[in-house]
Design a protein around this motif. Sequence first.
Motif, PDB file in Angstrom:
ATOM      1  N   TYR A 217      19.024  -1.978   4.888  1.00 48.02           N
ATOM      2  CA  TYR A 217      17.849  -2.612   4.295  1.00 48.02           C
ATOM      3  C   TYR A 217      16.927  -3.130   5.401  1.00 48.02           C
ATOM      4  O   TYR A 217      17.373  -3.804   6.342  1.00 48.02           O
ATOM      5  CB  TYR A 217      18.296  -3.763   3.413  1.00 48.02           C
ATOM      6  CG  TYR A 217      17.409  -4.110   2.250  1.00 48.02           C
ATOM      7  CD1 TYR A 217      16.973  -3.136   1.356  1.00 48.02           C
ATOM      8  CD2 TYR A 217      17.039  -5.426   1.997  1.00 48.02           C
ATOM      9  CE1 TYR A 217      16.191  -3.467   0.254  1.00 48.02           C
ATOM     10  CE2 TYR A 217      16.263  -5.781   0.907  1.00 48.02           C
ATOM     11  CZ  TYR A 217      15.831  -4.794   0.040  1.00 48.02           C
ATOM     12  OH  TYR A 217      15.058  -5.132  -1.055  1.00 48.02           O
ATOM     13  N   ALA A 218      15.628  -2.837   5.300  1.00 49.83           N
ATOM     14  CA  ALA A 218      14.673  -3.209   6.340  1.00 49.83           C
ATOM     15  C   ALA A 218      13.299  -3.398   5.718  1.00 49.83           C
ATOM     16  O   ALA A 218      13.048  -3.003   4.571  1.00 49.83           O
ATOM     17  CB  ALA A 218      14.632  -2.141   7.432  1.00 49.83           C
ATOM     18  N   VAL A 219      12.404  -3.989   6.485  1.00 47.25           N
ATOM     19  CA  VAL A 219      11.069  -4.341   5.997  1.00 47.25           C
ATOM     20  C   VAL A 219      10.020  -3.445   6.622  1.00 47.25           C
ATOM     21  O   VAL A 219       9.994  -3.239   7.848  1.00 47.25           O
ATOM     22  CB  VAL A 219      10.756  -5.820   6.312  1.00 47.25           C
ATOM     23  CG1 VAL A 219       9.330  -6.178   5.884  1.00 47.25           C
ATOM     24  CG2 VAL A 219      11.762  -6.737   5.616  1.00 47.25           C
ATOM     25  N   GLY A 220       9.136  -2.908   5.773  1.00 38.62           N
ATOM     26  CA  GLY A 220       8.003  -2.117   6.221  1.00 38.62           C
ATOM     27  C   GLY A 220       6.706  -2.881   6.038  1.00 38.62           C
ATOM     28  O   GLY A 220       6.684  -3.999   5.510  1.00 38.62           O
ATOM     29  N   LEU A 221       5.579  -2.277   6.467  1.00 34.85           N
ATOM     30  CA  LEU A 221       4.307  -2.990   6.465  1.00 34.85           C
ATOM     31  C   LEU A 221       3.150  -2.071   6.111  1.00 34.85           C
ATOM     32  O   LEU A 221       3.005  -0.977   6.662  1.00 34.85           O
ATOM     33  CB  LEU A 221       4.056  -3.608   7.839  1.00 34.85           C
ATOM     34  CG  LEU A 221       2.827  -4.502   7.978  1.00 34.85           C
ATOM     35  CD1 LEU A 221       3.020  -5.803   7.193  1.00 34.85           C
ATOM     36  CD2 LEU A 221       2.562  -4.825   9.453  1.00 34.85           C
ATOM     37  N   LEU A 222       2.308  -2.538   5.188  1.00 32.47           N
ATOM     38  CA  LEU A 222       1.026  -1.923   4.867  1.00 32.47           C
ATOM     39  C   LEU A 222      -0.074  -2.890   5.291  1.00 32.47           C
ATOM     40  O   LEU A 222       0.109  -4.110   5.243  1.00 32.47           O
ATOM     41  CB  LEU A 222       0.906  -1.656   3.368  1.00 32.47           C
ATOM     42  CG  LEU A 222       1.987  -0.800   2.699  1.00 32.47           C
ATOM     43  CD1 LEU A 222       1.786  -0.799   1.189  1.00 32.47           C
ATOM     44  CD2 LEU A 222       1.953   0.616   3.244  1.00 32.47           C
ATOM     45  N   SER A 223      -1.246  -2.364   5.668  1.00 32.50           N
ATOM     46  CA  SER A 223      -2.349  -3.239   6.056  1.00 32.50           C
ATOM     47  C   SER A 223      -3.671  -2.660   5.595  1.00 32.50           C
ATOM     48  O   SER A 223      -3.856  -1.439   5.519  1.00 32.50           O
ATOM     49  CB  SER A 223      -2.367  -3.443   7.574  1.00 32.50           C
ATOM     50  OG  SER A 223      -2.562  -2.222   8.253  1.00 32.50           O
ATOM     51  N   ALA A 224      -4.595  -3.562   5.261  1.00 29.30           N
ATOM     52  CA  ALA A 224      -5.941  -3.174   4.834  1.00 29.30           C
ATOM     53  C   ALA A 224      -6.934  -4.223   5.317  1.00 29.30           C
ATOM     54  O   ALA A 224      -6.559  -5.355   5.646  1.00 29.30           O
ATOM     55  CB  ALA A 224      -6.011  -3.042   3.313  1.00 29.30           C
ATOM     56  N   GLU A 225      -8.198  -3.851   5.390  1.00 26.83           N
ATOM     57  CA  GLU A 225      -9.247  -4.786   5.775  1.00 26.83           C
ATOM     58  C   GLU A 225      -9.761  -5.514   4.534  1.00 26.83           C
ATOM     59  O   GLU A 225      -9.965  -4.897   3.481  1.00 26.83           O
ATOM     60  CB  GLU A 225     -10.404  -4.047   6.443  1.00 26.83           C
ATOM     61  CG  GLU A 225     -10.038  -3.351   7.745  1.00 26.83           C
ATOM     62  CD  GLU A 225      -9.709  -4.330   8.851  1.00 26.83           C
ATOM     63  OE1 GLU A 225     -10.266  -5.457   8.826  1.00 26.83           O
ATOM     64  OE2 GLU A 225      -8.913  -3.979   9.730  1.00 26.83           O
ATOM     65  N   ARG A 226      -9.932  -6.822   4.644  1.00 25.38           N
ATOM     66  CA  ARG A 226     -10.529  -7.565   3.538  1.00 25.38           C
ATOM     67  C   ARG A 226     -11.935  -7.032   3.281  1.00 25.38           C
ATOM     68  O   ARG A 226     -12.694  -6.787   4.214  1.00 25.38           O
ATOM     69  CB  ARG A 226     -10.581  -9.054   3.855  1.00 25.38           C
ATOM     70  CG  ARG A 226     -11.070  -9.891   2.673  1.00 25.38           C
ATOM     71  CD  ARG A 226     -11.111 -11.352   3.029  1.00 25.38           C
ATOM     72  NE  ARG A 226      -9.799 -11.985   3.048  1.00 25.38           N
ATOM     73  CZ  ARG A 226      -9.187 -12.489   1.973  1.00 25.38           C
ATOM     74  NH1 ARG A 226      -9.776 -12.415   0.783  1.00 25.38           N
ATOM     75  NH2 ARG A 226      -8.013 -13.063   2.079  1.00 25.38           N
ATOM     76  N   GLY A 227     -12.275  -6.853   2.027  1.00 26.10           N
ATOM     77  CA  GLY A 227     -13.554  -6.276   1.658  1.00 26.10           C
ATOM     78  C   GLY A 227     -13.486  -4.792   1.383  1.00 26.10           C
ATOM     79  O   GLY A 227     -14.422  -4.221   0.815  1.00 26.10           O
ATOM     80  N   SER A 228     -12.388  -4.144   1.791  1.00 26.32           N
ATOM     81  CA  SER A 228     -12.220  -2.726   1.483  1.00 26.32           C
ATOM     82  C   SER A 228     -11.768  -2.570   0.035  1.00 26.32           C
ATOM     83  O   SER A 228     -11.395  -3.541  -0.632  1.00 26.32           O
ATOM     84  CB  SER A 228     -11.197  -2.089   2.433  1.00 26.32           C
ATOM     85  OG  SER A 228      -9.914  -2.672   2.256  1.00 26.32           O
ATOM     86  N   ASP A 229     -11.788  -1.358  -0.457  1.00 25.51           N
ATOM     87  CA  ASP A 229     -11.355  -1.079  -1.819  1.00 25.51           C
ATOM     88  C   ASP A 229      -9.830  -1.038  -1.844  1.00 25.51           C
ATOM     89  O   ASP A 229      -9.218  -0.052  -1.443  1.00 25.51           O
ATOM     90  CB  ASP A 229     -11.937   0.259  -2.292  1.00 25.51           C
ATOM     91  CG  ASP A 229     -11.558   0.589  -3.734  1.00 25.51           C
ATOM     92  OD1 ASP A 229     -10.841  -0.213  -4.372  1.00 25.51           O
ATOM     93  OD2 ASP A 229     -11.971   1.664  -4.211  1.00 25.51           O
ATOM     94  N   LEU A 230      -9.227  -2.103  -2.315  1.00 26.27           N
ATOM     95  CA  LEU A 230      -7.773  -2.202  -2.289  1.00 26.27           C
ATOM     96  C   LEU A 230      -7.102  -1.256  -3.268  1.00 26.27           C
ATOM     97  O   LEU A 230      -5.878  -1.048  -3.196  1.00 26.27           O
ATOM     98  CB  LEU A 230      -7.340  -3.641  -2.567  1.00 26.27           C
ATOM     99  CG  LEU A 230      -7.877  -4.697  -1.598  1.00 26.27           C
ATOM    100  CD1 LEU A 230      -7.326  -6.076  -1.933  1.00 26.27           C
ATOM    101  CD2 LEU A 230      -7.558  -4.326  -0.152  1.00 26.27           C
ATOM    102  N   LEU A 231      -7.877  -0.673  -4.166  1.00 25.17           N
ATOM    103  CA  LEU A 231      -7.336   0.299  -5.113  1.00 25.17           C
ATOM    104  C   LEU A 231      -7.453   1.727  -4.599  1.00 25.17           C
ATOM    105  O   LEU A 231      -7.092   2.668  -5.310  1.00 25.17           O
ATOM    106  CB  LEU A 231      -8.053   0.161  -6.459  1.00 25.17           C
ATOM    107  CG  LEU A 231      -7.920  -1.218  -7.127  1.00 25.17           C
ATOM    108  CD1 LEU A 231      -8.758  -1.268  -8.394  1.00 25.17           C
ATOM    109  CD2 LEU A 231      -6.466  -1.537  -7.422  1.00 25.17           C
TER     110      LEU A 231
END
Length: 338
Positions: A217-231
């Motif tokens: 079991y381990a942790v992964g990461l997603l990232s996005a810029e605030r103001g971008s289309d999160l959908l």
Amino acid sequence: MTVYNNPIVLQRADPWVLKVDGEYWFTASDPEYDKIAIRHASAINDLQKAPETVVWRKHESGPCSKYIWAPELHRIGGAWYIYFAGAETDFEASGMPTHRMFVLENTDADPTTDNWVEKGRIVTPMDSFSLDATTEVIDGVQYLVWAQKDYDIPGNSNLYIAPMENPWTLAADPVMLTKPEYDWECIDFLVNEGPAFLFHGDRIFITYSASGTGVPYAVGLLSAERGSDLLDPKSWAKSPVPVFRTCAENGQYGPGHNSFTKSEDDSEDLMIYHARNYTEIKGDPLFDPNRHARVGVVRWNDDGTPDFGVPEPDDVWSPVTTDVLPPDGGPSAGTFVR
């Protein structure tokens, strides 16, 4: 600077800590998977000894009658909400649980009162195994992120995001953010689950957990810029490597299913997660009770990405193996070492 105990709460997996007006509210998966309880304290180090109040119990039959998993406590629009997953039957012949996601609401000032109301199931277009719902209001829009099985995609669960009409109803069809694809996400089980939001500057991060619930079991990461289309899935970048994983040198195995909160003075981001302190597990790791809740300080790299370090070693309790805690909340095996 606060020195944190580890573990912070014994025998509580999938830990969720919400800081509201200086108070830390804690909930997690109960080892019996039959109830939802809340405890609170003004310091994270006091959560282990804080009284625990059961606010909801599983149904006798039907939906939410088995395997109550991963409750999360949220404060939205002046009310408290608990998001959790519950099953109706034992595991299917395929090995898949029958979990769906559900929501409770409490409009009292104190979430430990008995005025929780069942708002029902979160209905998604796919009627399939779904769990680990988390939510955030970002720039005036409430989003839900969760794990769900798509029968057209190999594996147990992928992560999806959707806006919400209200705290228990989706406002649009979901969009898939990630599926198990890297080798480290596909050990024992092909799983992406346990999402949690983290914010820093103009960046939005989502951590998630992957692979089986034991040592891999381990942790992964997603990232996005605030103001971008999160959908839009293209707004999200995915780390090809885990960002938090087993550290045998510190005696910490299978860390994951985390949440985030702030330090007492709000100067630091804290990662609340579970891990075991041994590898010899009898039977299915999912039913071993000793995934203790733990805490680590999040550091920030120059490029604005989080550095979760490694799971810290135990410094308060020695390993507990499979004993059940006594009513006073103290350790039932081993001794205090500090």
